[in-house]
Motif scaffolding. Structure first.
Motif, mmCIF file in Angstrom:
data_model
loop_
_atom_site.group_PDB
_atom_site.id
_atom_site.type_symbol
_atom_site.label_atom_id
_atom_site.label_comp_id
_atom_site.label_asym_id
_atom_site.label_seq_id
_atom_site.Cartn_x
_atom_site.Cartn_y
_atom_site.Cartn_z
ATOM 1 N N LYS A 19 59.006 16.322 32.352
ATOM 2 C CA LYS A 19 60.290 16.933 32.713
ATOM 3 C C LYS A 19 60.951 16.146 33.854
ATOM 4 O O LYS A 19 62.168 16.000 33.887
ATOM 5 C CB LYS A 19 60.036 18.395 33.124
ATOM 6 N N SER A 22 62.613 13.348 32.239
ATOM 7 C CA SER A 22 63.808 13.624 31.424
ATOM 8 C C SER A 22 64.954 14.230 32.231
ATOM 9 O O SER A 22 66.101 14.158 31.817
ATOM 10 C CB SER A 22 63.450 14.529 30.237
ATOM 11 N N VAL A 23 64.679 14.825 33.382
ATOM 12 C CA VAL A 23 65.760 15.524 34.096
ATOM 13 C C VAL A 23 66.119 14.929 35.467
ATOM 14 O O VAL A 23 67.287 14.923 35.856
ATOM 15 C CB VAL A 23 65.430 17.040 34.230
ATOM 16 N N LYS A 60 59.540 24.338 37.321
ATOM 17 C CA LYS A 60 59.228 24.843 35.978
ATOM 18 C C LYS A 60 57.719 24.666 35.779
ATOM 19 O O LYS A 60 57.260 23.828 35.006
ATOM 20 C CB LYS A 60 60.033 24.088 34.902
ATOM 21 N N GLY A 152 56.510 26.752 26.350
ATOM 22 C CA GLY A 152 56.372 25.302 26.424
ATOM 23 C C GLY A 152 55.007 24.802 25.965
ATOM 24 O O GLY A 152 54.729 23.613 26.036
ATOM 25 N N LYS A 189 75.249 25.379 22.304
ATOM 26 C CA LYS A 189 74.274 25.501 23.385
ATOM 27 C C LYS A 189 75.022 25.684 24.700
ATOM 28 O O LYS A 189 75.752 24.796 25.127
ATOM 29 C CB LYS A 189 73.360 24.273 23.423
ATOM 30 N N ARG A 202 75.822 21.235 18.659
ATOM 31 C CA ARG A 202 74.777 20.356 18.134
ATOM 32 C C ARG A 202 74.512 20.686 16.670
ATOM 33 O O ARG A 202 74.832 21.769 16.205
ATOM 34 C CB ARG A 202 73.444 20.565 18.869
ATOM 35 N N ARG A 224 61.989 21.460 16.479
ATOM 36 C CA ARG A 224 62.958 20.821 17.381
ATOM 37 C C ARG A 224 64.166 20.174 16.679
ATOM 38 O O ARG A 224 64.469 19.001 16.903
ATOM 39 C CB ARG A 224 62.250 19.760 18.238
ATOM 40 N N TYR A 294 64.297 28.526 29.608
ATOM 41 C CA TYR A 294 64.356 28.321 31.057
ATOM 42 C C TYR A 294 64.395 26.824 31.382
ATOM 43 O O TYR A 294 63.723 26.029 30.752
ATOM 44 C CB TYR A 294 63.160 28.985 31.775
ATOM 45 N N PHE A 295 65.182 26.451 32.353
ATOM 46 C CA PHE A 295 65.315 25.066 32.862
ATOM 47 C C PHE A 295 65.329 24.062 31.712
ATOM 48 O O PHE A 295 64.400 23.264 31.530
ATOM 49 C CB PHE A 295 64.181 24.752 33.843
ATOM 50 N N PRO A 296 66.379 24.097 30.894
ATOM 51 C CA PRO A 296 66.430 23.241 29.701
ATOM 52 C C PRO A 296 66.749 21.781 30.057
ATOM 53 O O PRO A 296 66.756 21.413 31.226
ATOM 54 C CB PRO A 296 67.561 23.874 28.894
ATOM 55 N N GLY A 297 67.024 20.996 29.016
ATOM 56 C CA GLY A 297 67.254 19.560 29.210
ATOM 57 C C GLY A 297 68.686 19.256 29.639
ATOM 58 O O GLY A 297 69.483 18.743 28.862
ATOM 59 N N LYS A 300 70.875 16.111 28.850
ATOM 60 C CA LYS A 300 71.533 15.867 27.567
ATOM 61 C C LYS A 300 73.024 16.182 27.647
ATOM 62 O O LYS A 300 73.768 15.913 26.712
ATOM 63 C CB LYS A 300 70.899 16.743 26.483
HETATM 64 O O1 LIG Z 1 59.465 22.194 27.210
HETATM 65 P P1 LIG Z 1 59.746 23.653 26.965
HETATM 66 O O2 LIG Z 1 59.290 24.556 28.074
HETATM 67 O O3 LIG Z 1 59.365 24.110 25.621
HETATM 68 O O4 LIG Z 1 61.330 23.801 27.061
HETATM 69 C C1 LIG Z 1 62.217 23.039 26.272
HETATM 70 C C2 LIG Z 1 63.307 24.002 25.764
HETATM 71 O O5 LIG Z 1 62.712 24.915 24.882
HETATM 72 C C3 LIG Z 1 64.408 23.242 25.067
HETATM 73 O O6 LIG Z 1 65.421 24.168 24.744
HETATM 74 C C4 LIG Z 1 64.980 22.125 25.939
HETATM 75 O O7 LIG Z 1 65.910 21.371 25.175
HETATM 76 P P2 LIG Z 1 67.487 21.726 25.081
HETATM 77 O O8 LIG Z 1 68.099 21.500 26.434
HETATM 78 O O9 LIG Z 1 67.975 20.758 24.037
HETATM 79 O O10 LIG Z 1 67.579 23.178 24.644
HETATM 80 C C5 LIG Z 1 63.877 21.185 26.414
HETATM 81 O O11 LIG Z 1 64.424 20.257 27.307
HETATM 82 P P3 LIG Z 1 63.799 18.758 27.502
HETATM 83 O O12 LIG Z 1 64.413 17.985 26.369
HETATM 84 O O13 LIG Z 1 64.241 18.323 28.855
HETATM 85 O O14 LIG Z 1 62.312 18.879 27.391
HETATM 86 C C6 LIG Z 1 62.811 21.948 27.154
HETATM 87 O O15 LIG Z 1 63.394 22.532 28.306
#
Ligand SMILES: O=P(O)(O)O[C@H]1[C@H](O)[C@@H](O)[C@H](OP(=O)(O)O)[C@@H](OP(=O)(O)O)[C@H]1O
Ligand SMILES: Nc1ncnc2c1ncn2[C@@H]1O[C@H](COP(=O)(O)OP(=O)(O)OP(=O)(O)O)[C@@H](O)[C@H]1O
Ligand SMILES: [Mg+2]
Ligand SMILES: [Mg+2]
Length: 321
Positions: A19, A22-23, A60, A152, A189, A202, A224, A294-297, A300
């Motif tokens: 994470k 990616s963030v 997270k 997750g 989204k 999307r 996914r 929670y705390f998504p990507g 993007k």
């Molecule tokens: O890694 P877990 O806890 O399963 O959570 C995922 C979410 O379920 C996804 O929704 C996130 O992707 P999106 O931002 O495309 O929804 C995804 O974002 P990421 O692409 O940064 O991993 C994750 O936050």
């Protein structure tokens, strides 16, 4: 370039390495830095309190040890802001409680409605094998089967389409069976970071035409879809049509996007989440929330760097969450 701010604030982040990668992009760190915010990675090998004072912590991580460390940190530094409280995040780790809240809020809308698809939870494997029990549930095929837990973990994104009773037998429990709603292959989204809200379109699962619904049997696994749509650079006719549908799709009204995001933020007490929303292809006034993460990507998002920095700026300046 704007002048660097003189008072500096310190925001600690505690995330899994994937994470962070990616963030927490360099562009975010640089931009936040320009706005007087130092983004510092919390060292998970040392105790949190030892690492000194943070104005704010974003995280997270879900282990009991981490929750304990956050509690200790809050007692020592009560003025620090924790984004968000683990007890409040937990609601999003279960696909039933995550959608319950959607049906508890009310959003002032003129013509549209916002709800969630019908769903059934199966917790015992003997129910999967019992054709009578399944029939009694009154399921409406096709269905989407989703693991109940959405924390997750390795299986939490292993979903499948189920076309009839024979597809149910091979599912793993505990599972949520959700009514599949044709929605034109487009998902909206809505990303929320405190008072900042943005919505993107999307690619989603394609519609299942009625003739096909009658002939398909068993189950079809997938995983996914909407993330694939972000990464997909292949070019075949099907992808082009799907992409075309996304481009053509009209966004939901701003009032719906804002109303839904704000009401959910209030009701859940959370700052960092996204909402997956679909629009029923057979009734375009019917919107359905299918997932809340929670705390998504955030990376993007096309405007990710200022979007996320503005959120951090608000937090350190108001010190309320
Ligand atoms: O890694 P877990 O806890 O399963 O959570 C995922 C979410 O379920 C996804 O929704 C996130 O992707 P999106 O931002 O495309 O929804 C995804 O974002 P990421 O692409 O940064 O991993 C994750 O936050
Ligand atoms: N009830 C539904 N009707 C139609 N399509 C659906 C439904 N629920 C989910 N989908 C499709 O399946 C995809 C994945 O579902 P969902 O978002 O619930 O899973 P997830 O693994 O939690 O995803 P994320 O990666 O966003 O956390 C959605 O993006 C959408 O394309
Ligand atoms: Mg989703
Ligand atoms: Mg999800």
């Amino acid at each position: 370039m704007s002048k660097p701010e003189s008072h500096r604030y310190c925001v600690g982040y505690a995330l899994e390495p994937k994470k962070v990668h990616s963030v927490i992009l360099e562009s975010l760190v640089d931009h936040a830095n320009q706005r007087g915010i130092d983004l510092i990675q919390i060292d998970r090998t040392r105790s949190l309190i030892e690492q000194g004072r943070f104005d704010c912590i974003i995280h997270k991580l879900y282990s009991e040890d981490w929750k304990k460390q956050l509690d200790e940190f809050s007692s020592t530094y009560p003025e620090a802001v924790i984004i968000d409280r683990p007890q409040l995040i937990e609601r999003l780790h279960n696909r039933v409680s995550m959608l319950e809240v959607v049906n508890q809020i009310s959003i002032p809308l003129e013509n549209d409605t916002v709800g969630s698809p019908k769903q059934w939870v199966i917790k015992e494997s003997k129910t999967l094998d019992d054709a009578n029990a399944i029939e009694e549930l009154g399921l409406i095929f096709p269905l989407i089967a989703k693991p109940l837990e959405a924390n997750g973990g390795p299986n939490s994104h292993n979903l499948c389409l189920v076309f009839d009773q024979s597809g149910i037998k091979k599912l793993s429990i505990p599972v949520v069976l959700q009514e599949f709603v044709n929605h034109g292959g487009v998902i909206f989204k809505i990303y929320v970071a405190g008072q900042h809200i943005t919505c993107v379109k999307r690619k989603s699962l394609p519609d299942i035409p009625e003739e096909k619904q009658k002939t398909m049997t068993g189950k079809l696994p997938f995983s996914r879809v909407s993330s694939l749509a972000v990464r997909n650079d292949s070019h075949n006719e099907e992808d082009d049509t799907a992409q075309n549908n996304v481009e053509k799709a009209e966004m939901p009204p701003d009032s719906l996007i804002e109303g839904l995001a704000k009401s959910l933020k209030e009701a859940m007490g959370l700052n960092l989440f996204n909402v997956d929303l679909i629009r029923d292809a057979s009734d375009p006034t019917r919107y359905l929330v299918i997932d809340v993460n929670y705390f998504p990507g955030y990376a993007k998002l096309p405007n990710y760097v200022p979007f996320f920095t503005n959120f951090l700026w608000d937090i350190v300046h108001s010190k309320t969450a």
